[in-house]
Write a protein that holds these residues in place. Structure first.
Motif, PDB file in Angstrom:
ATOM      1  N   GLU A 196       0.793  -1.229   0.000  1.00 35.79           N
ATOM      2  CA  GLU A 196       0.000   0.000   0.000  1.00 35.79           C
ATOM      3  C   GLU A 196       0.829   1.285   0.000  1.00 35.79           C
ATOM      4  O   GLU A 196       0.314   2.339  -0.376  1.00 35.79           O
ATOM      5  CB  GLU A 196      -0.934   0.012   1.224  1.00 35.79           C
ATOM      6  CG  GLU A 196      -1.807  -1.224   1.359  1.00 35.79           C
ATOM      7  CD  GLU A 196      -2.775  -1.394   0.203  1.00 35.79           C
ATOM      8  OE1 GLU A 196      -3.068  -0.398  -0.490  1.00 35.79           O
ATOM      9  OE2 GLU A 196      -3.248  -2.529  -0.015  1.00 35.79           O
ATOM     10  N   LYS A 197       2.094   1.203   0.401  1.00 34.73           N
ATOM     11  CA  LYS A 197       2.865   2.426   0.596  1.00 34.73           C
ATOM     12  C   LYS A 197       4.106   2.537  -0.284  1.00 34.73           C
ATOM     13  O   LYS A 197       4.834   3.538  -0.195  1.00 34.73           O
ATOM     14  CB  LYS A 197       3.297   2.545   2.071  1.00 34.73           C
ATOM     15  CG  LYS A 197       2.146   2.504   3.067  1.00 34.73           C
ATOM     16  CD  LYS A 197       1.187   3.665   2.883  1.00 34.73           C
ATOM     17  CE  LYS A 197       0.057   3.620   3.910  1.00 34.73           C
ATOM     18  NZ  LYS A 197      -0.890   4.741   3.738  1.00 34.73           N
ATOM     19  N   THR A 198       4.380   1.538  -1.094  1.00 34.42           N
ATOM     20  CA  THR A 198       5.566   1.594  -1.947  1.00 34.42           C
ATOM     21  C   THR A 198       5.167   1.449  -3.415  1.00 34.42           C
ATOM     22  O   THR A 198       4.100   0.913  -3.734  1.00 34.42           O
ATOM     23  CB  THR A 198       6.571   0.479  -1.599  1.00 34.42           C
ATOM     24  OG1 THR A 198       6.031  -0.795  -1.999  1.00 34.42           O
ATOM     25  CG2 THR A 198       6.864   0.445  -0.102  1.00 34.42           C
ATOM     26  N   TYR A 199       6.038   1.916  -4.279  1.00 37.77           N
ATOM     27  CA  TYR A 199       5.728   1.785  -5.702  1.00 37.77           C
ATOM     28  C   TYR A 199       5.853   0.331  -6.157  1.00 37.77           C
ATOM     29  O   TYR A 199       5.287  -0.060  -7.181  1.00 37.77           O
ATOM     30  CB  TYR A 199       6.622   2.713  -6.529  1.00 37.77           C
ATOM     31  CG  TYR A 199       8.016   2.230  -6.800  1.00 37.77           C
ATOM     32  CD1 TYR A 199       8.315   1.532  -7.961  1.00 37.77           C
ATOM     33  CD2 TYR A 199       9.057   2.485  -5.899  1.00 37.77           C
ATOM     34  CE1 TYR A 199       9.602   1.096  -8.227  1.00 37.77           C
ATOM     35  CE2 TYR A 199      10.343   2.055  -6.157  1.00 37.77           C
ATOM     36  CZ  TYR A 199      10.615   1.363  -7.319  1.00 37.77           C
ATOM     37  OH  TYR A 199      11.887   0.932  -7.569  1.00 37.77           O
ATOM     38  N   LYS A 251       2.380  -0.980  -6.048  1.00 46.57           N
ATOM     39  CA  LYS A 251       1.597  -0.454  -7.171  1.00 46.57           C
ATOM     40  C   LYS A 251       1.915  -1.204  -8.456  1.00 46.57           C
ATOM     41  O   LYS A 251       1.010  -1.646  -9.182  1.00 46.57           O
ATOM     42  CB  LYS A 251       1.899   1.037  -7.337  1.00 46.57           C
ATOM     43  CG  LYS A 251       1.278   1.665  -8.577  1.00 46.57           C
ATOM     44  CD  LYS A 251       1.735   3.112  -8.731  1.00 46.57           C
ATOM     45  CE  LYS A 251       1.218   3.710 -10.035  1.00 46.57           C
ATOM     46  NZ  LYS A 251       1.688   5.112 -10.212  1.00 46.57           N
ATOM     47  N   TYR A 252       3.197  -1.363  -8.735  1.00 47.22           N
ATOM     48  CA  TYR A 252       3.585  -2.035  -9.973  1.00 47.22           C
ATOM     49  C   TYR A 252       3.367  -3.543  -9.896  1.00 47.22           C
ATOM     50  O   TYR A 252       3.162  -4.197 -10.922  1.00 47.22           O
ATOM     51  CB  TYR A 252       5.041  -1.713 -10.308  1.00 47.22           C
ATOM     52  CG  TYR A 252       5.252  -0.270 -10.699  1.00 47.22           C
ATOM     53  CD1 TYR A 252       4.343   0.374 -11.535  1.00 47.22           C
ATOM     54  CD2 TYR A 252       6.339   0.452 -10.234  1.00 47.22           C
ATOM     55  CE1 TYR A 252       4.517   1.699 -11.901  1.00 47.22           C
ATOM     56  CE2 TYR A 252       6.526   1.784 -10.589  1.00 47.22           C
ATOM     57  CZ  TYR A 252       5.606   2.400 -11.421  1.00 47.22           C
ATOM     58  OH  TYR A 252       5.774   3.713 -11.777  1.00 47.22           O
ATOM     59  N   ARG A 304       0.757  -4.880  -8.626  1.00 45.00           N
ATOM     60  CA  ARG A 304      -0.638  -5.030  -9.052  1.00 45.00           C
ATOM     61  C   ARG A 304      -0.763  -4.889 -10.569  1.00 45.00           C
ATOM     62  O   ARG A 304      -1.571  -5.579 -11.202  1.00 45.00           O
ATOM     63  CB  ARG A 304      -1.508  -3.994  -8.343  1.00 45.00           C
ATOM     64  CG  ARG A 304      -1.574  -4.180  -6.829  1.00 45.00           C
ATOM     65  CD  ARG A 304      -2.502  -3.157  -6.186  1.00 45.00           C
ATOM     66  NE  ARG A 304      -2.452  -3.203  -4.738  1.00 45.00           N
ATOM     67  CZ  ARG A 304      -3.092  -4.082  -3.982  1.00 45.00           C
ATOM     68  NH1 ARG A 304      -3.840  -5.005  -4.555  1.00 45.00           N
ATOM     69  NH2 ARG A 304      -2.997  -4.047  -2.665  1.00 45.00           N
ATOM     70  N   MET A 305       0.037  -4.009 -11.147  1.00 33.96           N
ATOM     71  CA  MET A 305       0.012  -3.845 -12.602  1.00 33.96           C
ATOM     72  C   MET A 305       0.462  -5.117 -13.299  1.00 33.96           C
ATOM     73  O   MET A 305      -0.123  -5.536 -14.299  1.00 33.96           O
ATOM     74  CB  MET A 305       0.905  -2.671 -13.010  1.00 33.96           C
ATOM     75  CG  MET A 305       0.368  -1.307 -12.635  1.00 33.96           C
ATOM     76  SD  MET A 305       1.451   0.049 -13.169  1.00 33.96           S
ATOM     77  CE  MET A 305       1.337  -0.115 -14.960  1.00 33.96           C
ATOM     78  N   LYS A 353      -5.536  -7.672  -7.607  1.00 33.78           N
ATOM     79  CA  LYS A 353      -6.245  -7.159  -6.437  1.00 33.78           C
ATOM     80  C   LYS A 353      -6.021  -8.051  -5.229  1.00 33.78           C
ATOM     81  O   LYS A 353      -5.814  -9.249  -5.359  1.00 33.78           O
ATOM     82  CB  LYS A 353      -7.740  -7.046  -6.733  1.00 33.78           C
ATOM     83  CG  LYS A 353      -8.066  -6.026  -7.818  1.00 33.78           C
ATOM     84  CD  LYS A 353      -9.555  -5.936  -8.065  1.00 33.78           C
ATOM     85  CE  LYS A 353      -9.863  -4.900  -9.149  1.00 33.78           C
ATOM     86  NZ  LYS A 353     -11.315  -4.805  -9.422  1.00 33.78           N
TER      87      LYS A 353
END
Length: 278
Positions: A142-145, A148-149, A151-152, A223
């Motif tokens: 939740e707090k690092t890139y 995020k990536y 999940r991508m 997700k």
């Protein structure tokens, strides 16, 4: 009557494995090898300790073995683009047969290791380590890139490549982080049993997959939330504890877990189709 110490230890172990497998699945990997990986890494630790090495050296051996397998997953799945089910199934077969050829079902036993690991202080230590690991997973996702990536990658790997995401580096980070959870789980099992054998992690395969899917982590969606993972782990722990204690119902454990997996997958696919439809 439920043994509270056993229940707490099961919650710790199943939570760690659920989060580890969930991290991989959020990143697009369906890992069918983690159970055999658990057995093999515990065997590495037992071999080192039985050979006269200090306990901490055995733990380091477990960690590096899992890191190696995590890096290998990233290479085959992202660099070489091998489908995750095929690769992890092949890894599971290789590790399982290696274990059978090395120690069979009897394994290696160090009674002194098990005896030295008894007591409430170790139960509390396992719980504390689990809480720290879960907090780390939350921060990672939740707090690092990287989260995020990650999940991508799980949602659409080709699109992530086209967007300029360093997919291999992200995949390595995700698998190494998941390997930390597998390493701690293997160490817990090694200390609890004072042994390792070819079937040590086998019972956790369907249990953990059930917990992952119950927690809302599904393939190819990118997700998944920590709260869902914890909920799935707790539900499976309570169900397994009940089924084990009931004796008769324990025979239907795999049938129940398989049914839950199918239902969870069906609901997940249905939800994804609804979200993608105009």
């Amino acid at each position: 009557m439920i043994n509270l110490s056993f229940l707490i230890r099961q919650i710790s172990l199943i939570t760690l494995l659920t989060v580890g497998v969930s991290l991989e699945m959020i990143g697009g990997v369906i890992d069918l090898a983690f159970a055999a990986q658990l057995s093999a890494s515990a065997l590495i630790g037992i071999f080192l300790i039985a050979g006269g090495c200090p306990v901490w050296v055995g733990c380091i051996g477990i960690l590096f073995f899992n890191f190696f397998l995590g890096f290998l997953k990233a290479v085959f799945l992202v660099k070489l683009r091998v489908p995750s089910i095929i690769f992890t199934l092949a890894m599971q077969v290789i590790l399982s047969n290696f274990l059978l050829a090395t120690v069979d079902y009897t394994g290696i036993v160090i009674p002194e290791l098990r005896e030295s690991y008894r007591g409430n202080i170790y139960i509390g230590m396992e719980l504390a380590v689990t809480v720290l690991c879960v907090a780390g997973a939350f921060f990672f996702l939740e707090k690092t890139y990287y989260g995020k990536y990650c999940r991508m990658l799980g949602e659409n790997l080709p699109l992530a490549r086209e967007s300029g995401v360093k997919c291999f580096g992200i995949s390595v980070a995700v698998h190494l982080f998941a390997s930390l959870f597998f390493s701690i789980s293997a160490a817990f099992l090694m200390f609890r049993t004072g042994s390792s054998n070819s079937a040590l992690g086998a019972t956790y395969l369907y249990q953990i997959l059930t917990a992952v899917f119950l927690g809302g982590v599904l393939p190819n969606t990118g997700k998944g939330r920590i709260f869902g993972m914890l909920s799935g782990a707790l539900a499976v722990t309570l169900a397994v504890t009940f089924l084990t204690g009931s004796g008769y119902l324990y025979r239907f454990e795999n049938i129940l877990e398989g049914s839950i997996i199918l239902v969870a997958l069906a609901l997940g696919v249905r939800k994804k189709n609804r979200e993608s439809s105009p």
